[in-house]
Design an enzyme around this catalytic site. Structure first.
Site, PDB file in Angstrom:
ATOM      1  N   GLU A  45      -9.902  -9.088   3.835  1.00 31.05           N
ATOM      2  CA  GLU A  45     -10.123  -7.690   3.454  1.00 31.05           C
ATOM      3  C   GLU A  45     -11.450  -7.506   2.734  1.00 31.05           C
ATOM      4  OE1 GLU A  45      -8.006  -3.902   1.188  1.00 31.05           O
ATOM      5  OE2 GLU A  45      -6.903  -5.783   1.420  1.00 31.05           O
ATOM      6  N   LYS A  65       4.012 -11.506   3.505  1.00 31.78           N
ATOM      7  CA  LYS A  65       2.584 -11.652   3.205  1.00 31.78           C
ATOM      8  C   LYS A  65       2.415 -11.732   1.706  1.00 31.78           C
ATOM      9  CE  LYS A  65      -0.465  -8.197   3.584  1.00 31.78           C
ATOM     10  NZ  LYS A  65      -1.118  -8.170   2.235  1.00 31.78           N
ATOM     11  N   ASP A 113       5.256  -7.256   2.595  1.00 34.00           N
ATOM     12  CA  ASP A 113       4.459  -7.708   1.449  1.00 34.00           C
ATOM     13  C   ASP A 113       5.357  -8.131   0.295  1.00 34.00           C
ATOM     14  OD1 ASP A 113       1.696  -7.815   1.746  1.00 34.00           O
ATOM     15  OD2 ASP A 113       1.434  -5.649   1.492  1.00 34.00           O
ATOM     16  N   SER A 151       0.832  -1.207   0.000  1.00 28.54           N
ATOM     17  CA  SER A 151       0.000   0.000   0.000  1.00 28.54           C
ATOM     18  C   SER A 151       0.867   1.257   0.000  1.00 28.54           C
ATOM     19  CB  SER A 151      -0.925   0.012   1.224  1.00 28.54           C
ATOM     20  OG  SER A 151      -0.202  -0.289   2.411  1.00 28.54           O
TER      21      SER A 151
END
Length: 327
Positions: free
Chosen positions: A202, A132, A102, A64
């Site tokens: 999510e 992740k 990530d 993100s």
């Protein structure tokens, strides 16, 4: 020579007594005791220090960052090398949370070997404790299993997977009909079977998240998934209200609660700074701390005159007079 800045010039966080970094064993203990797990994203040293001071359980260096740090409209453009810069900065600042990095888009989809190689870099070069990865397609399940078998802890991610917006048709909630809801649960179970220690859920309806949480024997971390998960995660910039501009308003998720409006505070401070520099009130004597004695100042002016720098000598003498007048 020490490379540590002198205290007379710079100041920074006071060194704290460091606790042991949060481990998988401690997270599993919290999960078994039904204690909620906290996770927040970070992308640099300052945000990592704040997360550390707040005793957050898990610090996620998320892709993100492509949006909230680099200004892209999606998470897709960020590269492994860019992620590693963020990971290293966070690792220097967050000493106690578990650190999860990530795997960015394009760094693990081609093969299990590619996935393992990227995961190894995130740990060895980035200083992370785990990785992740998004999605639950058969190839992603195989990749997750291969990474776990390589000795690396893996957090899964199902529901809305931002790296898959090309297939999903945008940032769209998942699990809103029977087949999609069942798929969320089945995918989470497949990631658990692959060896993941936790799964992010999510943008799914709370009953779907509740079902997945009940079906799994590992913690679920919700983001826009309601209150029935084992823990929660939010993006640092979102929860702090860091950014106040049209682009950020467009991409800030509906589920995000802003616990502060730091962006407004930053904007106000910058405007005040600009105004004070413009009107000459900053820096004042209090913020001009480095002194030279009057005798040395006079000698300095004399030396400048000898060197033929008459204008510079006059400027130095005038500065001394103005500073004395403000005492």
């Amino acid at each position: 020579m020490s490379n540590v800045p002198e205290n007379t010039v710079y100041s920074g966080p006071t060194p704290q007594t460091l606790n042991q970094r949060t481990t998988l064993t401690q997270l599993r203990q919290k999960y078994r005791n039904s204690k909620p797990i906290t996770m927040v994203t970070a992308y640099d040293y300052p945000s990592a220090v704040h997360i550390d001071m707040a005793a957050i359980d898990i610090c996620l260096v998320g892709d993100s960052g492509a949006m909230v740090v680099h200004g892209h409209d999606t998470t897709l453009p960020i590269t492994v090398d860019e992620m590693l810069v963020h990971c290293r900065a966070v690792a220097r600042g967050a000493k106690n949370p578990m650190l999860v990095g990530d795997l960015p888009f394009g760094s693990y989809e081609s093969s299990s070997n590619q996935a393992v190689d990227t995961a190894v870099r995130i740990l060895k070069e980035g200083g992370m404790d785990a990785i992740k990865l998004e999605g639950g397609s058969p190839s992603r399940i195989v990749a997750a299993k291969a990474i776990v078998e390589a000795g690396i802890a893996v957090m899964g991610h199902v529901g809305l997977t931002p790296q898959a917006i090309s297939v999903l048709g945008g940032f769209r909630p998942q699990g809103r009909n029977i087949s999609s809801a069942v798929k969320v649960v089945e995918t989470a179970l497949a990631l658990q079977e692959a060896g993941c220690f936790s799964v992010v859920l999510e943008c799914v309806p709370p009953p779907v998240a509740a079902a997945a949480t009940a079906a799994l024997q590992i913690p679920t971390i919700g983001i826009g998934a309601g209150p029935f998960c084992s823990g929660q995660v939010l993006v640092y910039h979102d929860l702090l209200g860091m950014l106040q501009h049209p682009h950020h308003a467009k991409v800030t998720p509906k589920f995000c609660k802003q616990y502060a409006r730091i962006g407004d505070v930053i904007n106000k401070a910058l405007l005040e700074y600009k105004e004070e520099v413009t009107n000459g009130s900053f820096p004042d004597a209090r913020h001009s701390p480095y002194k030279i004695s009057e005798a040395d100042a006079e000698g300095f002016s004399n030396e400048l005159q000898k060197l033929g720098f008459d204008e510079a000598a006059s400027a130095a003498a005038e500065a001394v007079q103005k500073l004395n007048a403000t005492k």
